[in-house]
Design an enzyme around this catalytic site. Structure first.
Site, PDB file in Angstrom:
ATOM      1  N   ALA A   8      43.011  40.366  36.125  1.00  0.00           N
ATOM      2  CA  ALA A   8      42.914  40.098  34.829  1.00  0.00           C
ATOM      3  C   ALA A   8      42.757  40.039  33.326  1.00  0.00           C
ATOM      4  O   ALA A   8      41.478  39.899  33.787  1.00  0.00           O
ATOM      5  CB  ALA A   8      44.304  38.520  34.688  1.00  0.00           C
ATOM      6  N   GLY A  40      43.869  43.129  33.897  1.00  0.00           N
ATOM      7  CA  GLY A  40      44.105  44.693  34.420  1.00  0.00           C
ATOM      8  C   GLY A  40      44.022  46.073  33.396  1.00  0.00           C
ATOM      9  O   GLY A  40      44.368  47.147  34.045  1.00  0.00           O
ATOM     10  N   LYS A  59      41.273  47.965  34.759  1.00  0.00           N
ATOM     11  CA  LYS A  59      40.519  48.069  35.916  1.00  0.00           C
ATOM     12  C   LYS A  59      41.439  48.551  36.680  1.00  0.00           C
ATOM     13  O   LYS A  59      41.603  50.063  36.887  1.00  0.00           O
ATOM     14  CB  LYS A  59      39.696  47.584  36.517  1.00  0.00           C
ATOM     15  N   ASP A 105      44.400  32.620  45.441  1.00  0.00           N
ATOM     16  CA  ASP A 105      42.301  32.490  44.591  1.00  0.00           C
ATOM     17  C   ASP A 105      41.571  33.582  45.569  1.00  0.00           C
ATOM     18  O   ASP A 105      42.350  33.600  47.207  1.00  0.00           O
ATOM     19  CB  ASP A 105      42.357  30.825  45.186  1.00  0.00           C
ATOM     20  N   ASP A 124      35.644  42.048  40.727  1.00  0.00           N
ATOM     21  CA  ASP A 124      34.889  41.802  39.272  1.00  0.00           C
ATOM     22  C   ASP A 124      34.767  40.339  39.093  1.00  0.00           C
ATOM     23  O   ASP A 124      35.726  39.294  38.601  1.00  0.00           O
ATOM     24  CB  ASP A 124      35.522  42.307  37.859  1.00  0.00           C
ATOM     25  N   CYS A 168      30.344  40.874  34.074  1.00  0.00           N
ATOM     26  CA  CYS A 168      29.889  41.110  32.308  1.00  0.00           C
ATOM     27  C   CYS A 168      28.840  40.084  32.507  1.00  0.00           C
ATOM     28  O   CYS A 168      28.368  39.873  31.216  1.00  0.00           O
ATOM     29  CB  CYS A 168      31.137  40.595  31.711  1.00  0.00           C
TER      30      CYS A 168
END
Length: 437
Positions: free
Chosen positions: A255, A257, A259, A307, A326, A379
């Site tokens: 989320a 979304g 990518k 999860d 990610d 990030c």
């Protein structure tokens, strides 16, 4: 909203007080923005983002000017003081207007006693700003919390000052063109014809950078799915996955979304794309994006709330050819977009995050086919969450092989490739590619 709208600075002080008490900028801005008249909303946003970007510096200055700290119940008055110093030191708002409007906001907050205090503090800053600046520590001058300033200076001695300067700037607005519907240069032409100034991104073939942010309603073809709003750095993930028709792909922690959609735009012939996120609410956003981009026609996007570290609860036992992971991280590479990180993130958070990152990586590794590729992404600009995680993982596992990323962007590390936030360029990001032997 007529007379009922709240004074812009008073609203900003209340919003910032809520954020300083632990609430998030992204949730508070829409709530308080509704209370401000339409014409003041751009200034309201500028004030909130600006104060948070420079918070450690502004707080240090105000602390020098106050005889004693304000009580907790007066955190809105403290925020008015920060707002005043921010306007005087970082904006083009005329000094007299900034002082008068900030003093007047104390009456709107029903704290008339604060008028004299605010006026006195702001006048004192005007008289003594050179001396006050000289008393700031290096981390305060660069407007970063001490722990983060030290972490960046230690990890990146040659780049840290530039990273911290970029963190204090306004980030550019970037778009990703949906290659299933039109080419990047075609969309650039369309923008030019509409009088929207833009240029191609430096490294992403699908990326466009706008000279000035615009409302999405003004973007041609937005509702028809021609483009998405996405920074250039996350756009670099999809080419690294080496996608091909017939593959099963997992996009973990997917989320909102961006990518997920990019993967389907790049390779519509996938056998299946599983988009996994722990937050079922946020998957609704993924669903909406797939729909707007006209990517949900085919049956190969499967959205699952689960999860990532607990594969038993969601995995069907069929292994994936490709995994994009990610992981949840400190978000220290996107501080300029989320400046409340400077208030909320603590040094002790990093260790908890690294444990979680390693746990998710180890769990998902079992779901990858032999010969498959896993792309690890954050990030973050902290090596503990990036290079160190991948080094430790690859050294512990005989079946994990680090694959160096050859690219014109970022800096090659022993493990993975690090991007720093660039002034008028991409955000801070990290990628590492691992293959399973």
């Amino acid at each position: 909203m007529g007379n009922k709208s709240l004074d812009c600075r008073a609203a900003a002080a209340r919003c910032l007080a809520a954020i300083s008490n632990g609430l998030s900028l992204s949730q508070q801005i829409p709530i308080f923005e509704q209370q401000v008249s339409e014409r003041d909303r751009a200034l309201f946003r500028q004030l909130n983002y600006g104060v948070l970007r420079f918070y450690p510096k502004l707080f240090a200055i105000v602390s020098q000017l106050l005889a004693k700290p304000l009580k907790d119940k007066d955190s809105d008055v403290l925020m008015l003081l920060l707002l005043g110093i921010y306007q005087l030191s970082e904006t083009r708002i005329p000094d007299h207007a900034a002082v008068n409007a900030t003093v007047a906001a104390s009456l709107v907050l029903k704290k008339p006693w604060a008028k004299r205090l605010i006026n006195g503090v702001l006048r004192q800053w005007q008289r003594q700003h050179d001396t006050l600046q000289k008393n700031l520590s290096p981390s305060e001058v660069l407007a970063h919390p001490q722990w983060l300033h030290e972490a960046l200076q230690n990890a990146w001695p040659d780049n840290a000052d530039a990273i911290e300067a970029a963190n204090n700037q306004h980030p550019p607005m970037c778009l990703r063109v949906n290659q299933q519907l039109l080419a990047t240069d075609r969309y650039l032409e369309t923008l030019t014809n509409q009088g929207i100034e833009a240029s191609a991104c430096d490294f992403s073939p699908q990326g466009i950078r706008l000279a000035q942010p615009v409302a999405i309603e003004q973007l041609p073809g937005f509702d028809q799915g021609w483009v998405s709003v996405q920074d250039e750095a996350p756009q670099l993930s999809t080419p690294l996955l080496d996608l091909a028709p017939g593959q099963r792909v997992l996009d973990a922690c997917c989320a909102p979304g961006g990518k997920t959609c990019h993967i389907l735009e790049a390779e519509p012939g996938l056998l299946e794309l599983v988009a996994l996120d722990i937050d079922g609410e946020r998957l609704i956003r993924v669903e909406q994006n797939l729909e707007r981009l006209q990517l949900n026609q085919s049956l190969h996007a499967k959205l699952i709330a689960g999860d990532a570290s607990q594969t038993d609860s969601w995995w069907d036992g069929q292994r994936f050819d490709r995994i994009l992971l990610d992981v949840p991280c400190s978000a220290t590479g996107v501080i300029r977009r989320n400046p409340d990180i400077k208030l909320h993130r603590r040094v002790e958070d990093i260790q908890q995050l690294t444990q979680l990152q390693l746990r998710i990586l180890s769990a998902l590794w079992t779901t990858l086919k032999s010969g498959g590729l896993l792309l690890y992404a954050t990030c973050s600009i902290l090596p503990d969450e990036n290079e160190n995680i991948i080094a430790s993982f690859c050294q512990q596992r005989e079946d994990a092989k680090h694959i160096p990323i050859e690219a014109s962007w970022g800096i090659a590390q022993d493990y993975g490739r690090q991007l720093f936030p660039q002034s008028n360029g991409h955000d801070g990001f990290f990628y590492a590619l691992i293959s399973k032997n």
